[in-house]
Design an enzyme around this catalytic site. Structure first.
Site, short mmCIF file in Angstrom:
data_model
loop_
_atom_site.label_atom_id
_atom_site.label_comp_id
_atom_site.label_asym_id
_atom_site.label_seq_id
_atom_site.Cartn_x
_atom_site.Cartn_y
_atom_site.Cartn_z
N TRP A 88 0.29 -15.58 14.80
CA TRP A 88 -0.86 -15.07 15.21
C TRP A 88 -0.37 -13.76 15.83
O TRP A 88 0.45 -13.81 16.96
CB TRP A 88 -1.61 -15.62 16.17
CG TRP A 88 -3.03 -15.22 16.49
CD1 TRP A 88 -3.39 -14.31 17.66
CD2 TRP A 88 -4.22 -15.13 15.66
NE1 TRP A 88 -4.70 -14.08 17.54
CE2 TRP A 88 -5.21 -14.48 16.22
CE3 TRP A 88 -4.30 -15.53 14.44
CZ2 TRP A 88 -6.50 -14.08 15.68
CZ3 TRP A 88 -5.67 -15.29 13.79
CH2 TRP A 88 -6.57 -14.65 14.21
N TYR A 101 -0.01 -18.50 26.73
CA TYR A 101 -1.01 -19.10 27.70
C TYR A 101 -0.71 -20.22 28.66
O TYR A 101 -1.18 -20.39 29.74
CB TYR A 101 -2.38 -19.55 26.98
CG TYR A 101 -2.98 -18.22 26.29
CD1 TYR A 101 -3.38 -17.07 27.11
CD2 TYR A 101 -3.14 -18.50 25.09
CE1 TYR A 101 -4.09 -16.11 26.14
CE2 TYR A 101 -3.77 -17.46 24.37
CZ TYR A 101 -4.36 -16.24 25.01
OH TYR A 101 -4.84 -14.97 24.39
N ASN A 159 -12.94 -22.55 13.20
CA ASN A 159 -11.54 -22.35 14.18
C ASN A 159 -12.07 -22.60 15.41
O ASN A 159 -13.08 -22.08 16.17
CB ASN A 159 -11.42 -20.73 14.12
CG ASN A 159 -10.16 -20.53 14.80
OD1 ASN A 159 -9.06 -20.64 14.68
ND2 ASN A 159 -10.54 -19.70 16.02
N GLU A 160 -11.17 -23.58 16.23
CA GLU A 160 -11.34 -23.92 17.54
C GLU A 160 -12.73 -24.25 17.84
O GLU A 160 -13.04 -23.80 19.06
CB GLU A 160 -10.75 -22.84 18.32
CG GLU A 160 -9.26 -22.67 18.03
CD GLU A 160 -8.65 -21.75 19.13
OE1 GLU A 160 -9.31 -21.04 19.90
OE2 GLU A 160 -7.17 -21.52 19.02
N ASN A 195 -3.81 -24.62 16.65
CA ASN A 195 -3.35 -23.05 17.43
C ASN A 195 -2.91 -23.53 18.72
O ASN A 195 -3.57 -23.92 19.39
CB ASN A 195 -4.99 -22.35 17.50
CG ASN A 195 -5.35 -21.77 16.35
OD1 ASN A 195 -4.89 -22.10 15.18
ND2 ASN A 195 -6.61 -21.46 16.33
N ASP A 208 -12.73 -13.81 19.90
CA ASP A 208 -11.74 -12.87 20.31
C ASP A 208 -11.39 -11.65 19.27
O ASP A 208 -10.48 -11.29 18.92
CB ASP A 208 -10.38 -13.64 20.89
CG ASP A 208 -9.29 -12.38 21.15
OD1 ASP A 208 -9.89 -11.62 22.12
OD2 ASP A 208 -8.04 -12.68 21.13
N TYR A 245 -0.26 -21.84 22.14
CA TYR A 245 0.19 -20.74 22.76
C TYR A 245 1.22 -21.24 23.81
O TYR A 245 1.38 -20.69 24.85
CB TYR A 245 -0.84 -19.85 23.33
CG TYR A 245 -1.34 -19.18 22.15
CD1 TYR A 245 -0.76 -18.03 21.35
CD2 TYR A 245 -2.65 -19.93 21.39
CE1 TYR A 245 -1.77 -17.50 20.31
CE2 TYR A 245 -3.18 -19.38 20.27
CZ TYR A 245 -2.47 -17.98 20.06
OH TYR A 245 -3.33 -17.48 18.80
N LYS A 262 -1.15 -9.34 19.88
CA LYS A 262 -0.13 -10.47 19.32
C LYS A 262 0.24 -9.89 17.81
O LYS A 262 0.89 -10.73 17.29
CB LYS A 262 -0.78 -11.76 19.26
CG LYS A 262 -1.04 -12.23 20.69
CD LYS A 262 -1.36 -13.74 20.67
CE LYS A 262 -1.82 -14.06 22.21
NZ LYS A 262 -3.07 -13.40 22.59
N GLU A 264 -1.76 -20.83 14.39
CA GLU A 264 -1.49 -20.01 15.11
C GLU A 264 -0.52 -20.30 16.24
O GLU A 264 -0.67 -21.18 16.91
CB GLU A 264 -2.88 -19.46 16.10
CG GLU A 264 -4.21 -18.89 15.30
CD GLU A 264 -5.18 -18.48 16.20
OE1 GLU A 264 -5.20 -18.27 17.28
OE2 GLU A 264 -6.49 -18.33 15.46
C1 GCB Z 1 -6.82 -18.38 19.28
C2 GCB Z 1 -8.11 -17.82 18.60
C3 GCB Z 1 -7.89 -16.38 18.21
C4 GCB Z 1 -7.31 -15.53 19.60
C5 GCB Z 1 -6.11 -16.08 19.92
C6 GCB Z 1 -5.66 -15.19 21.07
O1 GCB Z 1 -6.56 -19.28 19.80
O2 GCB Z 1 -8.09 -18.54 17.42
O3 GCB Z 1 -8.90 -15.75 17.73
O4 GCB Z 1 -7.41 -14.03 19.09
O5 GCB Z 1 -6.14 -17.43 20.27
O6 GCB Z 1 -4.88 -14.43 20.75
O7 GCB Z 1 -6.02 -15.53 22.20
#
Ligand code: GCB
Length: 592
Positions: free
Chosen positions: A549, A473, A413-414, A467, A162, A469, A568, A504
């Protein structure tokens, strides 16, 4: 590989400014030998900078394939009898380099340096033509991965991460000299007891038969505190002044290659004396529990893209200090070495990450729902990819091993982390990272599809990095539901008995959008979202860090979930604070 520096025996010059530049989507230049003469039909491009946003055309912005760079540089006359080296701090994602007609270097990987001894091609006082073809294609065998598709509109790059696939010469290019017999590498490992410090050093030398290595350690005021001879030794520092978070105290280690009274080569390395250890659910720096506050970041600027810029670097550190951040992660690739030097000097703690992002085909552009390919398979990410990944880890550790600011390696990462294939892929990489550097913990960043009941990689790690959200999300707009779910998930992770760093958490926020009550995308929601997360973190003892993040809004590929990039940021892309910046400043300055 040591960074170029000016010393009594070494000189360097930056090969910067405007270079000739030409896109080569047909890959014609390699056949036609474009390095053999002045680059035809060229325009000018700044170095260092990404090339994508400096022009006004889609051809440059969305280019897939080769891009040619060329310049001329004069080798200083005073370098007669010296070894001459050409070094690229990075070329994203791979490059071939020629000096005049001779190919001198090839390199894979967009964020680590490479160099070539060009003494034979670089007569002192002479002018040389330097040509580099920089290729930006991402494939299953590159780190990060991607797929190039042929479409009626031309070749298009698909990738799973992303952030925008900026390319070019992002960092300085150097011409530098060393003596023929010279120091090739220095490695330090530091130790601490109550009042005493230890600097274990190892020096590698080329062409130094019969010469002696001397190591002299001086304190921040320039007073010599210890000295030893030999390629390996331990320097003991009485009344040591440790490097610690918030105070980047540095000693200077001067390494000399001597022939009787003559100093043949000399190299200086800043050294911070500190220790790092994971014990139970604690992350200890100098034996004291450390709590990470700060950000996931990007190298991302208007116009420059990923081009390194000292003014923005100093400004970004000032803003981080203003918020009370004590640390950051080099999401999602190794950052410019200037950034780590700055972190060393300012006592800012760094989680150092490879460019292995997007190794998960069920996510696309940060959003769940890709999934048309298996992630790990003979046709996709395979043994050859793992070898590229292993080399990226070797180059990262080789480059950054001496930075006191770096306390933790992050191998990916992820990535996809729920299959046996992912375990087979990652196990050797964790082993490699630990072998290369037994002194720092190793981890990877876990994503939301691989919760505590599904993930298979956490047993390989020293810390849990998440990470998450919840409230963005998941449970979008429902902070109460998010709070309950997040708490339950964190408690399940805490059962692993390892420290947890939330690497994150964040909510897209349009600067200037205000709502009452707080609604997603508004500044108020970003603040309430962060406050919810903080309540949860404060209730789970194993949580030892929070990285929001992101530090600032950043560019992504186009997408229906991205409005002029990812929003973000706690700061806008031009570094103006959103309300969240003040909320963080309040929390991080009042934290115990
Ligand atoms: C994540 C990723 C990061 C994205 C972020 C997002 O988990 O590691 O690269 O930018 O989410 O904002 O969706």
């Amino acid at each position: 590989m040591l960074r170029p520096q000016d010393s009594a025996t070494r000189e360097r010059r930056r090969v910067e400014g405007l270079w000739l530049f030409r896109l080569d989507p047909e890959r014609a230049g390699r056949e036609a030998g474009w390095w053999r003469r002045r680059l035809a039909e060229a325009r000018e491009v700044p170095v260092p900078a990404s090339y994508n946003d400096v022009f006004a055309d889609a051809a440059a912005r969305d280019h897939v394939g080769d891009a040619w760079y060329q310049t001329t540089v004069r080798v200083p006359r005073g370098w007669a009898g010296q070894r001459v080296v050409l070094r690229f701090d990075s070329a994203t994602h791979r490059a071939v380099v020629w000096v005049d007609d001779v190919e001198v270097a090839q390199h894979e990987g967009g964020y680590t340096p490479f160099e070539a001894d060009i003494t034979a091609q670089a007569p002192p006082g002479g002018e040389i033509r330097v040509t580099a073809v920089v290729n930006n294609e991402l494939t299953w065998q590159s780190v990060p991965p991607g797929v190039v598709q042929d479409t009626p509109a031309g070749r298009q790059q698909i990738y799973f991460h992303d952030f925008f696939n900026y390319a070019g010469l992002h960092r300085p290019v150097w011409l530098y000299s060393t003596p023929p017999a010279h120091i090739t590498d220095v490695t330090v490992v530091t130790g601490l007891t109550d009042t005493e410090g230890a600097v274990d050093y190892q020096v590698d030398v080329t062409g130094g038969d019969g010469l002696t290595v001397r190591a002299v350690l001086s304190d921040g005021e320039g007073t010599e505190v210890a000295q030893a001879t030999g390629t390996h030794g331990v320097l003991t520092v009485a009344d040591v002044h440790p490097w610690r978070p918030g105070e980047g105290y540095l000693y200077d280690l001067r390494v000399e290659l001597v022939d009787g009274v003559e100093v043949v080569d000399t190299y200086s390395l800043p050294v911070g004396v500190r220790t790092v250890e994971v014990r139970g659910t604690q992350f200890l720096i100098n034996g004291e529990p450390f709590y990470f506050t700060g950000f996931g970041r990007h190298e991302d600027l208007p116009v420059r893209g990923k081009g390194h810029d000292d003014a923005f670097m100093v400004h970004d550190f000032a803003l981080m200090e203003w918020t009370g951040a004590n640390s950051f992660r080099t999401s999602h690739y190794p950052y410019a070495e200037e950034v780590l030097d700055h972190a060393d000097r300012h006592g800012i703690v760094v989680i150092d990450e490879t460019a292995a992002v997007g190794q998960n085909t069920s996510i696309s552009g940060g959003i769940v729902g890709g999934g048309s390919y298996p992630t790990f398979s003979p046709e996709t990410i395979n043994d050859a990819s793992r070898e590229v990944h292993a080399q990226a880890i070797r180059e990262l550790v080789a480059r950054d091993k001496n930075h006191p600011s770096v306390v933790l390696w992050c191998v990916a990462n992820e990535p996809e982390s729920t299959t046996q294939a992912s375990v087979e892929y990652f196990e050797p990489l964790f082993t490699l990272a630990r072998k290369l550097d037994p002194t720092r913990p190793v981890g990877y960043v876990n994503m939301l599809l691989a919760g505590p009941d599904r993930d298979l990689l956490i047993p390989l790690t020293d810390v849990v990095m998440l990470n998450r959200y919840w409230g963005w999300y998941l449970n979008t707009g429902d902070l109460a539901g998010a709070e309950a779910n997040w708490q339950a998930e964190l408690e399940a992770w805490a059962a692993h008995g390892k420290p947890i760093i939330v690497t994150e958490y964040g909510a897209d926020t349009v600067a200037g959008l205000h709502t009452l009550p707080a609604q997603p995308w508004s500044e108020e929601y970003q603040v309430e979202y962060l406050e919810m997360n903080h309540r949860v973190f404060d209730r789970v003892d194993a949580v030892v860090g929070e990285h929001v993040w992101n530090f600032a809004d950043f560019a992504t590929k186009p997408g229906i979930m991205r409005v002029d990039g990812n929003k973000k940021g706690v700061f806008t892309r031009d570094r103006r604070p959103k309300a969240a910046a003040f909320a963080l400043r309040h929390r991080w300055h009042s934290a115990p």
